[in-house]
Design an enzyme around this catalytic site. Structure first.
Site, PDB file in Angstrom:
ATOM      1  N   ARG A   1      80.829  51.669  45.863  1.00  0.00           N
ATOM      2  CA  ARG A   1      81.277  52.439  44.682  1.00  0.00           C
ATOM      3  C   ARG A   1      81.588  53.882  45.080  1.00  0.00           C
ATOM      4  NH1 ARG A   1      77.023  51.717  40.046  1.00  0.00           N
ATOM      5  NH2 ARG A   1      78.572  52.901  38.888  1.00  0.00           N
TER       6      ARG A   1
ATOM      7  N   GLN B   1      77.687  61.154  31.969  1.00  0.00           N
ATOM      8  CA  GLN B   1      76.850  60.028  32.394  1.00  0.00           C
ATOM      9  C   GLN B   1      77.428  59.413  33.666  1.00  0.00           C
ATOM     10  OE1 GLN B   1      75.531  57.691  28.546  1.00  0.00           O
ATOM     11  NE2 GLN B   1      77.586  58.554  28.271  1.00  0.00           N
ATOM     12  N   ASN B   2      78.592  59.907  34.049  1.00  0.00           N
ATOM     13  CA  ASN B   2      79.292  59.341  35.198  1.00  0.00           C
ATOM     14  C   ASN B   2      78.730  59.908  36.497  1.00  0.00           C
ATOM     15  OD1 ASN B   2      80.836  58.115  33.262  1.00  0.00           O
ATOM     16  ND2 ASN B   2      82.534  59.560  33.435  1.00  0.00           N
TER      17      ASN B   2
ATOM     18  N   CYS C   1      65.981  60.228  50.339  1.00  0.00           N
ATOM     19  CA  CYS C   1      65.033  59.210  50.814  1.00  0.00           C
ATOM     20  C   CYS C   1      64.217  58.705  49.626  1.00  0.00           C
ATOM     21  CB  CYS C   1      64.095  59.807  51.869  1.00  0.00           C
ATOM     22  SG  CYS C   1      62.834  58.608  52.381  1.00  0.00           S
TER      23      CYS C   1
ATOM     24  N   HIS D   1      73.105  61.272  34.726  1.00  0.00           N
ATOM     25  CA  HIS D   1      72.680  60.045  35.407  1.00  0.00           C
ATOM     26  C   HIS D   1      72.818  60.154  36.919  1.00  0.00           C
ATOM     27  CE1 HIS D   1      73.100  57.458  31.511  1.00  0.00           C
ATOM     28  NE2 HIS D   1      72.024  58.206  31.533  1.00  0.00           N
TER      29      HIS D   1
ATOM     30  N   THR E   1      82.410  56.936  25.895  1.00  0.00           N
ATOM     31  CA  THR E   1      81.082  56.353  26.067  1.00  0.00           C
ATOM     32  C   THR E   1      80.802  55.366  24.938  1.00  0.00           C
ATOM     33  OG1 THR E   1      78.701  56.795  26.327  1.00  0.00           O
ATOM     34  CG2 THR E   1      79.919  58.276  24.864  1.00  0.00           C
ATOM     35  N   SER E   2      80.082  54.288  25.300  1.00  0.00           N
ATOM     36  CA  SER E   2      79.767  53.268  24.278  1.00  0.00           C
ATOM     37  C   SER E   2      78.645  53.755  23.372  1.00  0.00           C
ATOM     38  CB  SER E   2      79.374  51.958  24.963  1.00  0.00           C
ATOM     39  OG  SER E   2      78.325  52.207  25.904  1.00  0.00           O
TER      40      SER E   2
HETATM   41  P1  OAD Z   1      80.317  51.861  29.017  1.00  0.00           P
HETATM   42  O1  OAD Z   1      80.993  50.964  29.984  1.00  0.00           O
HETATM   43  O2  OAD Z   1      79.078  51.394  28.286  1.00  0.00           O
HETATM   44  O3  OAD Z   1      81.335  52.339  27.881  1.00  0.00           O
HETATM   45  C1  OAD Z   1      82.592  52.846  28.241  1.00  0.00           C
HETATM   46  C2  OAD Z   1      83.277  53.267  26.950  1.00  0.00           C
HETATM   47  O4  OAD Z   1      84.540  53.817  27.317  1.00  0.00           O
HETATM   48  C3  OAD Z   1      83.547  52.111  26.019  1.00  0.00           C
HETATM   49  O5  OAD Z   1      83.183  52.475  24.697  1.00  0.00           O
HETATM   50  C4  OAD Z   1      85.063  51.904  26.131  1.00  0.00           C
HETATM   51  O6  OAD Z   1      85.615  51.497  24.876  1.00  0.00           O
HETATM   52  C5  OAD Z   1      85.519  53.301  26.440  1.00  0.00           C
HETATM   53  N1  OAD Z   1      86.805  53.390  27.134  1.00  0.00           N
HETATM   54  C6  OAD Z   1      87.406  52.469  27.915  1.00  0.00           C
HETATM   55  N2  OAD Z   1      88.587  52.962  28.377  1.00  0.00           N
HETATM   56  C7  OAD Z   1      88.708  54.230  27.885  1.00  0.00           C
HETATM   57  C8  OAD Z   1      89.675  55.257  27.997  1.00  0.00           C
HETATM   58  N3  OAD Z   1      90.794  55.084  28.716  1.00  0.00           N
HETATM   59  N4  OAD Z   1      89.457  56.436  27.358  1.00  0.00           N
HETATM   60  C9  OAD Z   1      88.336  56.622  26.617  1.00  0.00           C
HETATM   61  N5  OAD Z   1      87.363  55.688  26.465  1.00  0.00           N
HETATM   62  C10 OAD Z   1      87.562  54.509  27.097  1.00  0.00           C
HETATM   63  O7  OAD Z   1      79.986  53.208  29.817  1.00  0.00           O
HETATM   64  P2  OAD Z   1      79.040  54.381  29.364  1.00  0.00           P
HETATM   65  O8  OAD Z   1      79.047  54.597  27.901  1.00  0.00           O
HETATM   66  O9  OAD Z   1      79.351  55.539  30.238  1.00  0.00           O
HETATM   67  O10 OAD Z   1      73.641  54.249  32.765  1.00  0.00           O
HETATM   68  O11 OAD Z   1      77.591  53.817  29.800  1.00  0.00           O
HETATM   69  C11 OAD Z   1      76.491  54.686  29.629  1.00  0.00           C
HETATM   70  C12 OAD Z   1      75.475  54.316  30.625  1.00  0.00           C
HETATM   71  O12 OAD Z   1      75.191  52.909  30.521  1.00  0.00           O
HETATM   72  C13 OAD Z   1      75.920  54.473  32.074  1.00  0.00           C
HETATM   73  O13 OAD Z   1      75.808  55.789  32.513  1.00  0.00           O
HETATM   74  C14 OAD Z   1      74.907  53.587  32.769  1.00  0.00           C
HETATM   75  C15 OAD Z   1      74.868  52.413  31.820  1.00  0.00           C
HETATM   76  O14 OAD Z   1      73.588  51.882  31.707  1.00  0.00           O
HETATM   77  C16 OAD Z   1      72.871  54.086  33.903  1.00  0.00           C
HETATM   78  O15 OAD Z   1      73.284  53.463  34.859  1.00  0.00           O
HETATM   79  C17 OAD Z   1      71.525  54.742  33.832  1.00  0.00           C
END
Ligand code: OAD
Length: 250
Positions: free
Chosen positions: A72, A107-108, A133, A125, A194-195
């Site tokens: 990644r 969160q990225n 380590c 995150h 973000t979801s």
């Molecule tokens: P998700 O994969 O849960 O959500 C991504 C969001 O982005 C969704 O709501 C999509 O609809 C939206 N999306 C997709 N394409 C898009 C675009 N072009 N423009 C805008 N939005 C778009 O990812 P996160 O919400 O970041 O945590 O997930 C939060 C956390 O869940 C991550 O950081 C990770 C995971 O558990 C850890 O690993 C601790």
């Protein structure tokens, strides 16, 4: 662009002196980085990210987990920020140039905000670019690309792990405190890609809504927070954010 941005929304951003932006995987989707919940393709399709992003997975199979994160890391290295990242960096410059404050929470773990020119990014995150380590916590520097060994050893005899927050791990207290303070004081909160389902980050918007301050969501899909935000801009970040920032004359 198909997404209509209400004039009141544009004015809220244009007149704000203290802005908080929270981003998730969606802001990097148009850079070609799969969102967290997209099914991973190819070699990694058979693994559920939620099964790899845990301390237990690393304990059980440090080689597999370090290979996954290194893959990644290299994938992120080979992508570029998209116009959504650029618009956020432009908005930060505009806000700070006019004497305001701008807090970018993400969160990225891909580092694309920084590569687009954003500064002082709070990586809630962690980051694929900060390994340490797992035993003695010594930060690793000058990591080869790709890693030379899986898992990579530390001089103490432990193994290097990515400096990311795994499921079941606590976020940095300092980062969360800074994020909450910014949300308690901001004039406007912008949630992008973000979801909104992973806490405690998903709860930050409540600190803004409870004060009646305006909140904006940029997401092509509906989320659990869509019903609470002041404005839902239903479109991709790479289109909506540049249009929003152009509208205020950054
Ligand atoms: P998700 O994969 O849960 O959500 C991504 C969001 O982005 C969704 O709501 C999509 O609809 C939206 N999306 C997709 N394409 C898009 C675009 N072009 N423009 C805008 N939005 C778009 O990812 P996160 O919400 O970041 O945590 O997930 C939060 C956390 O869940 C991550 O950081 C990770 C995971 O558990 C850890 O690993 C601790």
């Amino acid at each position: 662009m198909n997404t209509e941005i209400p004039e009141a929304c544009i004015q809220a951003i244009a007149n704000a002196r203290h802005i908080v932006v929270l981003t998730g995987a969606g802001v990097s989707a148009e850079s070609g980085i799969l969102t967290f919940r997209d099914a991973l393709e190819g070699l990694w399709a058979k693994y559920d990210p939620r099964e790899l992003a845990t301390p237990e997975a690393f304990e059980r199979d440090p080689e597999l987990v370090s290979r996954w994160y290194d893959m990644r890391r290299l994938m992120c290295r080979d992508t570029s920020p998209n116009p959504g990242h650029g618009a956020i960096a432009d908005l930060q410059r505009r806000t700070e140039r006019s004497g305001g404050t701008f807090t970018l929470l993400t969160q990225n773990i891909d580092g694309l905000h920084q590569r687009a020119g954003a500064s002082d990014v709070i990586e809630l995150h962690g980051s694929l670019w900060k390994w340490r380590c797992a035993s003695c916590y010594t930060p690793a520097t000058d990591l080869p690309e790709p890693l030379a060994e899986f898992p990579s050893p530390c001089a103490c005899g432990g193994f290097l792990r990515p400096g990311v927050v795994w499921f079941g791990e606590a976020l940095s207290h300092d980062d969360l405190t800074a994020a909450a303070a910014a949300c308690d004081a901001c004039d406007v909160f912008l949630s992008v890609g973000t979801s909104g389902v992973v806490y405690p980050v998903a709860g930050l918007i409540d600190l803004v809504s409870v004060r009646g301050a305006p909140t904006i969501e940029v997401n092509p899909d509906v989320t659990p927070q869509s019903g609470q935000v002041t404005w839902s801009l239903r479109g991709p970040a790479g289109e909506v954010l540049p249009a929003l920032v152009d509208s205020i004359g950054a």
